[in-house]
Design a protein around this motif. Structure first.
Motif, short mmCIF file in Angstrom:
data_model
loop_
_atom_site.label_atom_id
_atom_site.label_comp_id
_atom_site.label_asym_id
_atom_site.label_seq_id
_atom_site.Cartn_x
_atom_site.Cartn_y
_atom_site.Cartn_z
N GLY A 22 0.81 -1.21 0.00
CA GLY A 22 0.00 0.00 0.00
C GLY A 22 0.85 1.26 0.00
N LEU A 23 0.22 2.35 -0.43
CA LEU A 23 0.85 3.67 -0.36
C LEU A 23 0.00 4.51 0.59
CD1 LEU A 23 2.94 5.78 -1.35
CD2 LEU A 23 1.35 6.35 -3.21
N LEU A 24 0.52 4.79 1.79
CA LEU A 24 -0.22 5.52 2.81
C LEU A 24 -0.19 7.01 2.51
CD1 LEU A 24 -1.81 5.29 5.48
CD2 LEU A 24 0.37 5.60 6.68
N MET A 25 -1.37 7.59 2.29
CA MET A 25 -1.48 9.00 1.91
C MET A 25 -1.62 9.86 3.16
SD MET A 25 -1.63 8.29 -1.38
CE MET A 25 -2.42 9.49 -2.41
N CYS A 26 -0.54 10.53 3.56
CA CYS A 26 -0.51 11.29 4.82
C CYS A 26 -0.85 12.76 4.59
CB CYS A 26 0.86 11.16 5.47
SG CYS A 26 1.30 9.45 5.88
N TYR A 27 -1.93 13.01 3.84
CA TYR A 27 -2.37 14.39 3.59
C TYR A 27 -3.83 14.39 3.17
CZ TYR A 27 -1.00 12.95 -1.16
OH TYR A 27 -0.85 12.27 -2.35
N LEU A 59 -0.22 -4.86 5.68
CA LEU A 59 0.37 -4.69 4.36
C LEU A 59 1.68 -3.94 4.50
CD1 LEU A 59 -2.20 -3.47 1.63
CD2 LEU A 59 -0.81 -5.54 1.58
N LYS A 60 2.64 -4.26 3.66
CA LYS A 60 3.84 -3.45 3.56
C LYS A 60 3.44 -2.08 3.03
CE LYS A 60 8.06 -1.99 2.58
NZ LYS A 60 8.89 -1.37 3.62
N LEU A 61 3.92 -1.00 3.67
CA LEU A 61 3.49 0.34 3.31
C LEU A 61 4.64 1.22 2.83
CD1 LEU A 61 1.00 1.15 6.22
CD2 LEU A 61 0.41 0.59 3.85
N ASP A 62 4.41 1.91 1.72
CA ASP A 62 5.22 3.05 1.33
C ASP A 62 4.50 4.30 1.86
OD1 ASP A 62 7.23 1.59 -0.07
OD2 ASP A 62 5.85 1.37 -1.77
N ILE A 63 5.21 5.43 1.86
CA ILE A 63 4.68 6.64 2.49
C ILE A 63 4.59 7.80 1.49
CG2 ILE A 63 4.98 8.29 4.39
CD1 ILE A 63 4.52 5.37 5.29
N THR A 85 7.51 9.19 -0.78
CA THR A 85 7.01 9.92 -1.94
C THR A 85 6.45 11.27 -1.52
OG1 THR A 85 6.45 7.87 -3.08
CG2 THR A 85 5.30 9.85 -3.79
N PHE A 86 6.80 12.29 -2.28
CA PHE A 86 6.22 13.61 -2.05
C PHE A 86 5.25 13.96 -3.17
CE2 PHE A 86 10.09 14.14 0.57
CZ PHE A 86 9.49 14.54 1.75
N PHE A 87 4.12 14.52 -2.79
CA PHE A 87 3.11 14.98 -3.74
C PHE A 87 3.12 16.52 -3.71
CE2 PHE A 87 -1.01 16.40 -5.10
CZ PHE A 87 -1.34 15.54 -6.13
N SER A 88 3.43 17.15 -4.86
CA SER A 88 3.65 16.50 -6.13
C SER A 88 4.88 17.11 -6.79
CB SER A 88 2.43 16.68 -7.02
OG SER A 88 2.28 18.04 -7.41
N PHE A 89 5.33 16.45 -7.89
CA PHE A 89 6.52 16.95 -8.58
C PHE A 89 6.14 18.17 -9.41
CE2 PHE A 89 9.69 17.25 -11.91
CZ PHE A 89 10.85 17.06 -11.19
N ASP A 90 6.58 19.32 -8.94
CA ASP A 90 6.31 20.58 -9.62
C ASP A 90 7.43 21.55 -9.24
OD1 ASP A 90 5.21 23.39 -9.95
OD2 ASP A 90 3.52 22.26 -10.74
#
Length: 378
Positions: A224-229, A260-264, A354-359
């Motif tokens: 999973g990708l845990l969305m911290c926002y 689940l294994k989590l990415d952040i 991971t950072f949201f977002s690439f700009d």
């Protein structure tokens, strides 16, 4: 006695070294309609040592006229970066899709998702092959030579294209499913997995889905990708910062038992939320020029402003008296968020941060040194 002190010192130093030995995989979310990397983007990717990107390929929404789920907003104008980060295709699916679709429609949707990802992957490979062929047929500084001749490099491109395969290692499905829609959604995920037999399938995990896992369920995916926002709705006039705060994050990340294994994923963006008479009117992403206009905009608190004149921003008409709330996660808040995540979730050398977002706007706003330090905190 000296030997004992030396041994203790070695153990302490060695333990401190091991603690930071793992590192993380540096990642960004790329959430634009055009996949178009400029030279400046490449420079930022290299400076930040970014190895991976989640790239939004398309969305899936419910079409009320066709009464079926249909893809929308497919990415276009693909131009890849020289830095070549690993790409994970990302597909956003509205909750309405999984609520309204029957199993036959979900089967069809899963097959169409696989086909569309394949087509976009082939288009990306075409861009790669074109670039490789151009470098072979027209070496560096070729155009600077006098009387150079243009050559047909289609055959070279065809040879290079044949060498390339669509082989994404992972596909991310993004959906804010609910307790009511989870059965349909989890069925869809299983069908999607069949379309990607050699790739991992991952899913975004909202914070409420993490905290209340027994109600939300655990999606049948590889990780999973845990969305911290996006912890609260920007439409709420009383909200201080809908992107999130460390205090709110701590209220959701309350356990370490998620199965689940989590990415952040963490926020690295800002916006301006507009209200008229306490009623939500919209969101502005490009608001810097307006904020710096002290004649047209009056600051009433650290994050709130009131318009003193009618203006047009991003083709949006704003009126005198409209209230604007600037939302951004401060550096101090980001560091607190990182500490909260680390306190409950296992981080290793395979974890993507991971950072949201690439700009370029957001990256320059925070600064590459600061962003690198955020990665290093893990």
């Amino acid at each position: 006695m000296k030997n004992i002190i030396f041994i203790l010192l070695f153990v302490v130093l060695n333990g401190a070294t091991c603690e930071k030995e793992h590192g993380v995989v540096r990642s960004f979310c790329y959430w634009k309609t055009d996949l178009n990397f400029e030279k400046e983007d490449d420079s930022l990717i290299r400076n930040l040592d970014v190895k991976h990107m989640y790239v939004r390929f398309f969305d899936v929404d419910w079409n009320p006229y066709a009464k079926e789920p249909l893809p929308v907003a497919t990415i276009r104008n693909i131009r890849l970066s020289e830095s070549n980060p690993d790409i994970t295709p990302s597909i956003f699916i509205t909750n309405e899709v999984v609520l309204r679709s029957d199993k036959k429609q979900l089967d069809s949707l899963a097959a169409r998702i696989a086909q569309r990802v394949q087509k976009i992957g082939e288009k990306m490979n075409g861009t790669k092959a074109d670039k490789i062929a151009n470098g072979i047929v027209y070496p560096k500084d070729y155009y600077k030579k006098e009387n150079y001749k243009s050559m047909n490099y289609d055959s070279v491109k065809s040879i290079e294209l044949a060498k390339l395969k669509v082989d994404f290692k992972e596909v991310l499905i993004d959906c804010d499913w609910t307790e009511k829609s989870k059965n349909n959604y989890f069925y869809l995920l299983k069908q999607i997995k069949k379309g990607f037999p050699t790739a991992q399938v991952s899913a975004t995990i909202r914070l409420w889905q993490y905290k209340y896992a027994s109600k939300a369920g655990i999606p049948p995916v590889d990780k999973g990708l845990l969305m911290c926002y996006n912890l609260t709705k920007p439409e709420d006039f009383k909200t201080k910062n809908s992107i999130g705060t460390s205090q709110e994050l701590a209220q959701y990340i309350t356990h370490d038992q998620y199965k689940l294994k989590l990415d952040i994923a963490l926020p690295l963006y800002s916006w301006a939320v507009v209200f008229r008479g306490n009623q939500f009117k919209g969101i502005l992403s490009d608001y810097d020029e307006l904020r710096n206009d002290t004649i047209k905009l009056k600051k009433v608190s650290d994050t709130k402003y009131v318009l003193q004149d009618d203006v047009v921003v991003e083709q949006t008409y704003l009126r005198n008296g409209d209230e604007i709330r600037i939302e951004k996660i401060s550096e101090e808040e980001l560091e607190k968020m990182i500490s909260i995540v680390k306190s409950k979730i296992k981080i290793d050398n395979q974890t993507r941060i991971t950072f949201f977002s690439f700009d370029k706007k957001y990256i320059e706003d925070y600064g590459t040194q600061n962003i690198s330090s955020y990665y290093a905190r893990f």
